[in-house]
Design an enzyme around this catalytic site. Structure first.
Site, PDB file in Angstrom:
ATOM      1  N   GLU A 176      34.513  43.795   6.451  1.00  0.00           N
ATOM      2  CA  GLU A 176      34.799  42.504   5.705  1.00  0.00           C
ATOM      3  C   GLU A 176      36.434  42.561   5.527  1.00  0.00           C
ATOM      4  O   GLU A 176      36.870  42.257   4.309  1.00  0.00           O
ATOM      5  CB  GLU A 176      34.184  42.473   4.246  1.00  0.00           C
ATOM      6  CG  GLU A 176      32.634  42.644   4.483  1.00  0.00           C
ATOM      7  CD  GLU A 176      31.967  42.478   3.365  1.00  0.00           C
ATOM      8  OE1 GLU A 176      32.485  42.412   2.095  1.00  0.00           O
ATOM      9  OE2 GLU A 176      30.684  43.051   3.056  1.00  0.00           O
ATOM     10  N   GLU A 291      22.710  43.847   7.740  1.00  0.00           N
ATOM     11  CA  GLU A 291      22.425  43.715   6.690  1.00  0.00           C
ATOM     12  C   GLU A 291      21.550  42.682   6.304  1.00  0.00           C
ATOM     13  O   GLU A 291      21.534  42.065   5.094  1.00  0.00           O
ATOM     14  CB  GLU A 291      23.767  43.727   5.707  1.00  0.00           C
ATOM     15  CG  GLU A 291      24.701  44.813   5.797  1.00  0.00           C
ATOM     16  CD  GLU A 291      26.040  44.533   4.992  1.00  0.00           C
ATOM     17  OE1 GLU A 291      25.864  43.902   4.116  1.00  0.00           O
ATOM     18  OE2 GLU A 291      26.779  45.531   5.319  1.00  0.00           O
TER      19      GLU A 291
HETATM   20  O1  G3I Z   1      25.512  54.622  -8.751  1.00  0.00           O
HETATM   21  C1  G3I Z   1      26.631  54.175  -9.638  1.00  0.00           C
HETATM   22  C2  G3I Z   1      26.093  54.619 -10.952  1.00  0.00           C
HETATM   23  O2  G3I Z   1      26.399  56.202 -10.969  1.00  0.00           O
HETATM   24  C3  G3I Z   1      26.959  54.172 -12.104  1.00  0.00           C
HETATM   25  O3  G3I Z   1      26.651  54.687 -13.349  1.00  0.00           O
HETATM   26  C4  G3I Z   1      27.053  52.513 -11.861  1.00  0.00           C
HETATM   27  C5  G3I Z   1      27.927  51.686 -13.041  1.00  0.00           C
HETATM   28  O4  G3I Z   1      28.736  50.795 -12.574  1.00  0.00           O
HETATM   29  O5  G3I Z   1      27.392  52.206 -10.899  1.00  0.00           O
HETATM   30  C6  G3I Z   1      26.687  52.739  -9.667  1.00  0.00           C
HETATM   31  O6  G3I Z   1      27.141  52.191  -8.556  1.00  0.00           O
HETATM   32  C7  G3I Z   1      27.059  51.069  -8.129  1.00  0.00           C
HETATM   33  C8  G3I Z   1      26.307  51.184  -6.618  1.00  0.00           C
HETATM   34  O7  G3I Z   1      26.129  49.763  -5.989  1.00  0.00           O
HETATM   35  C9  G3I Z   1      25.197  51.909  -6.533  1.00  0.00           C
HETATM   36  O8  G3I Z   1      23.897  51.045  -6.953  1.00  0.00           O
HETATM   37  C10 G3I Z   1      28.334  50.290  -7.889  1.00  0.00           C
HETATM   38  O9  G3I Z   1      28.784  49.876  -9.428  1.00  0.00           O
HETATM   39  C11 G3I Z   1      28.048  49.034  -7.389  1.00  0.00           C
HETATM   40  O10 G3I Z   1      29.211  48.199  -7.279  1.00  0.00           O
HETATM   41  C12 G3I Z   1      27.512  49.253  -5.944  1.00  0.00           C
HETATM   42  O11 G3I Z   1      27.219  47.883  -5.291  1.00  0.00           O
HETATM   43  C13 G3I Z   1      26.916  47.941  -3.884  1.00  0.00           C
HETATM   44  C14 G3I Z   1      28.131  46.830  -3.102  1.00  0.00           C
HETATM   45  O12 G3I Z   1      27.994  47.192  -1.895  1.00  0.00           O
HETATM   46  C15 G3I Z   1      29.500  47.731  -3.655  1.00  0.00           C
HETATM   47  O13 G3I Z   1      29.516  48.737  -3.016  1.00  0.00           O
HETATM   48  C16 G3I Z   1      25.589  47.236  -3.863  1.00  0.00           C
HETATM   49  O14 G3I Z   1      24.646  48.237  -4.088  1.00  0.00           O
HETATM   50  C17 G3I Z   1      25.184  47.276  -2.172  1.00  0.00           C
HETATM   51  O15 G3I Z   1      24.156  46.594  -1.972  1.00  0.00           O
HETATM   52  C18 G3I Z   1      26.661  46.301  -1.589  1.00  0.00           C
HETATM   53  O16 G3I Z   1      26.393  46.298  -0.312  1.00  0.00           O
HETATM   54  C19 G3I Z   1      27.173  45.518   0.419  1.00  0.00           C
HETATM   55  C20 G3I Z   1      27.559  46.110   1.763  1.00  0.00           C
HETATM   56  O17 G3I Z   1      28.200  47.323   1.393  1.00  0.00           O
HETATM   57  C21 G3I Z   1      28.739  45.450   2.494  1.00  0.00           C
HETATM   58  N1  G3I Z   1      28.201  43.984   2.804  1.00  0.00           N
HETATM   59  C22 G3I Z   1      27.829  43.137   1.469  1.00  0.00           C
HETATM   60  C23 G3I Z   1      26.698  44.091   0.811  1.00  0.00           C
HETATM   61  C24 G3I Z   1      26.160  43.281  -0.443  1.00  0.00           C
HETATM   62  O18 G3I Z   1      27.011  42.928  -1.241  1.00  0.00           O
END
Ligand code: G3I
Length: 387
Positions: A176, A291
């Site tokens: 991205e 995805e």
């Molecule tokens: O695991 C931690 C947890 O320990 C913590 O307490 C909590 C507090 O915020 O956060 C948790 O981490 C989160 C993680 O997902 C796991 O659930 C992050 O905050 C959260 O920002 C993260 O979001 C992910 C996002 O990408 C950003 O990395 C989504 O799950 C994931 O589905 C999403 O995937 C993206 C692809 O990588 C790229 N393309 C778009 C897609 C959807 O947005």
């Protein structure tokens, strides 16, 4: 799964005691095996018959939480992607602290079940998606700072791509990094990384990945190219120009990752998307759907209606992707609705009809039953030409 075995809720999954796990796992397997052969094979079997790899994104914590879910992943998938566990902030929360345990568990699961792994992602060069300490280092500035930054990025790519060299079949090297709204002529997203390095960080990332993972397919992964909104049509042109420029500089990019987070309220123009895929293929690149899911928050809450529309959209989309023989891979962003990021706090969208019904973006429901979307996907694989 017997209700007596259910002991709690975790990560949207029911967790069960030891006896329950066994009962649940067997029930799931017998459910999968009931009926005649072709009807009960996993999606990977239908895809493989046409030379395509099917899989889903997973998190290590979910695989550990439920044997039934882990069994389903092994049954349906030929490849898995780490949804979050291989992201840079997860692997190196501080400069001197590396935390590869969850990523290791995903690779070990894949090895135990004979699955391939897609790597996601070496560098997501967007502010807020790199480790906090790395972004702070970039902001501190100066020429010495730029060199240190490059050294950190290169070390990260070498460590990560090198560590999983045997397991990973394709890497989202850069994720991205195009954003028209940022107003640059080359379409690049503005970030601290771009400010300090300039656009050459992308070339460095791909070349470092090539050295560290000589056998993996190197992918540029992005969203927003699939449907017909004007900015998405414009993004296709941006992606094509970007990939052409990389190729003309000899940067070792080998595939485009079509994320395919499909929006239920947008038109899908099969003909223009097919043309886009053909143009990608004409650059000598493979296509990976990386995805896939559906955002149904604008549809009526009625489950039958949403499932019908979701299945129809996914089938039309996959028919176009799979008609293009450069498409090698289809990965859904999760396998079942309960574990989709769309149903996690912070990501849930307010439904247009005001209801609080959970999203239904994926081929399996919260009880791991096949939805109409699963059957639509199986049909799309069956109708696809072989490659
Ligand atoms: O695991 C931690 C947890 O320990 C913590 O307490 C909590 C507090 O915020 O956060 C948790 O981490 C989160 C993680 O997902 C796991 O659930 C992050 O905050 C959260 O920002 C993260 O979001 C992910 C996002 O990408 C950003 O990395 C989504 O799950 C994931 O589905 C999403 O995937 C993206 C692809 O990588 C790229 N393309 C778009 C897609 C959807 O947005």
């Amino acid at each position: 799964m017997s209700d007596a075995s259910v002991t709690g809720e975790k990560h949207g999954l029911r967790t069960v005691d030891r006896r329950g796990l066994l009962v649940g796992g067997l029930a799931l397997l017998s459910g999968i095996q009931a009926g005649s052969g072709a009807e009960t094979a996993g999606l990977k079997t239908f895809a493989a018959a046409k030379g395509v790899r099917f899989g889903g994104a997973v998190q290590a914590r979910d695989l550990a939480a439920s044997a039934a879910y882990a069994g389903l992943v092994a049954q349906e998938c030929a490849v898995i992607t780490a949804e979050n566990d291989m992201k840079w902030p997860a692997l190196q929360p501080e400069p001197d602290r590396r935390t590869p345990e969850a990523a290791d568990r995903i690779v070990a699961f894949a090895r135990a079940h004979g699955l391939a792994v897609r790597g996601h992602t070496l560098v997501w060069g967007q502010d807020g998606r790199m480790p906090k300490w790395f972004e702070a280092m970039a902001r501190s500035g100066g020429p010495a700072g730029a060199r240190a930054l490059e050294a950190q990025m290169v070390a990260h790519i070498r460590d990560l791509a090198g560590r999983y060299r045997e397991a990973i079949v394709s890497w989202d090297v850069v994720n991205e990094t195009l954003e028209a709204r940022d107003g640059r002529g080359d379409g690049l997203r503005r970030s601290v990384l771009l400010d300090v390095f300039g656009p050459s960080w992308i070339d460095v990332a791909f070349r470092t990945a090539r050295d560290a993972a000589p056998d993996a397919t190197l992918v540029y992964n992005d969203y927003g190219t699939e449907q017909a909104k004007p900015w998405k049509v414009q993004k296709r042109t941006m992606v094509l120009r970007f990939l052409e420029a990389l190729k003309s500089r000899g940067v070792p990019v080998q595939a485009f990752g079509v994320q395919a987070h499909l929006a239920g309220d947008e038109a899908f123009d099969a003909r223009s998307f097919a043309t886009f895929l053909r143009e990608i293929a004409s650059l000598g690149l493979a296509i990976e759907v990386t995805e896939l899911d559906v955002d149904d928050h604008t549809w009526p809450a009625d489950i039958g209606e949403r499932d019908r529309r979701g299945a129809e959209l996914i089938e039309r989309f996959l028919d176009v992707c799979l008609a293009e023989r450069a498409t090698t891979t289809v990965v859904t962003w999760g396998l079942g609705d309960a574990l989709s990021y769309q149903n996690r706090p912070g990501w849930r969208k307010v439904r247009s009809d005001g209801s609080t019904a959970p999203a239904r973006p994926l081929p399996f429901d919260a009880e791991w039953r096949r939805k109409p979307m699963w059957h639509a996907m199986a049909r799309a694989f069956q109708n696809a030409p072989a490659r």
